[in-house]
Design an enzyme around this catalytic site. Structure first.
Site, PDB file in Angstrom:
ATOM      1  N   TYR A 119       0.872  -1.166   0.000  1.00 16.90           N
ATOM      2  CA  TYR A 119       0.000   0.000   0.000  1.00 16.90           C
ATOM      3  C   TYR A 119       0.911   1.218   0.000  1.00 16.90           C
ATOM      4  O   TYR A 119       1.535   1.535   1.003  1.00 16.90           O
ATOM      5  CB  TYR A 119      -0.910   0.007   1.226  1.00 16.90           C
ATOM      6  CG  TYR A 119      -1.981  -1.062   1.189  1.00 16.90           C
ATOM      7  CD1 TYR A 119      -3.266  -0.745   0.764  1.00 16.90           C
ATOM      8  CD2 TYR A 119      -1.700  -2.368   1.560  1.00 16.90           C
ATOM      9  CE1 TYR A 119      -4.250  -1.720   0.726  1.00 16.90           C
ATOM     10  CE2 TYR A 119      -2.686  -3.345   1.523  1.00 16.90           C
ATOM     11  CZ  TYR A 119      -3.950  -3.018   1.097  1.00 16.90           C
ATOM     12  OH  TYR A 119      -4.934  -3.985   1.061  1.00 16.90           O
ATOM     13  N   CYS A 120       1.016   1.865  -1.157  1.00 15.81           N
ATOM     14  CA  CYS A 120       1.887   3.020  -1.349  1.00 15.81           C
ATOM     15  C   CYS A 120       1.019   4.262  -1.150  1.00 15.81           C
ATOM     16  O   CYS A 120       0.172   4.583  -1.990  1.00 15.81           O
ATOM     17  CB  CYS A 120       2.473   2.957  -2.753  1.00 15.81           C
ATOM     18  SG  CYS A 120       3.711   4.201  -3.076  1.00 15.81           S
ATOM     19  N   ILE A 121       1.214   4.950  -0.026  1.00 14.86           N
ATOM     20  CA  ILE A 121       0.270   5.965   0.431  1.00 14.86           C
ATOM     21  C   ILE A 121       0.931   7.340   0.498  1.00 14.86           C
ATOM     22  O   ILE A 121       2.080   7.472   0.912  1.00 14.86           O
ATOM     23  CB  ILE A 121      -0.275   5.570   1.827  1.00 14.86           C
ATOM     24  CG1 ILE A 121      -0.865   4.148   1.803  1.00 14.86           C
ATOM     25  CG2 ILE A 121      -1.295   6.582   2.324  1.00 14.86           C
ATOM     26  CD1 ILE A 121      -2.035   3.940   0.851  1.00 14.86           C
TER      27      ILE A 121
END
Length: 153
Positions: A119-121
């Site tokens: 999950y690249c947030i």
């Protein structure tokens, strides 16, 4: 912990221009030049707009991408996945379920031992709440995610 997570005019009006562009217009902040990409502090990350709990530092890792990366959300019910076909690519966008904030994207190149997701947030979509502040901020129910050792880091 707040009983209802939602987007409000008050929350939107308090956002910085970058936070607004990221959460409301699905922009992406610069890699390696954002607040949480290399943070090692213990705590949780909540949606800057709605306050819904999204990710824990215990699931954060260095993906070398320049953005905060997590292997799993705290509660899958608080994130929504949508197909994103912008820029000639097919990706999976991650949005907050209650605030409808754009958070980032999820990819299948994460740590295999954690299920393989990354999950690249965007930091601009997040508010960090340190372990020591969980009760004070209304998120005491999440204290159990941390061992005593993790809480002192």
């Amino acid at each position: 912990m707040p009983t209802e997570y939602r987007k409000t005019d008050e929350a939107l009006s308090s956002l910085t221009p970058t936070q607004y562009r990221v959460t409301q217009e699905a922009a992406t902040e610069p890699a390696f030049r954002n607040r949480f990409w290399d943070s090692k502090d213990a705590g949780i990350y909540v949606d800057i707009v709605s306050g819904e709990p999204l990710f824990a530092s215990t699931d954060k890792y260095d993906s070398r991408s320049g953005w905060p990366s997590f292997t799993v959300p705290i509660d899958a019910a608080n994130v929504v996945m949508k197909q994103d076909r912008e820029y000639g690519m097919v990706r999976t966008e991650v949005r907050s379920a209650h605030g409808d904030s754009h958070l980032g994207h999820v990819f299948n190149d994460g740590p295999v031992e954690s299920g393989g997701l990354r999950y690249c947030i965007n930091s601009a979509a997040l508010r960090f709440i340190a372990v020591d502040d969980l009760e004070k901020e209304g998120y005491g129910d999440f204290r159990n995610l941390f061992t005593a050792e993790e809480a002192t880091r």
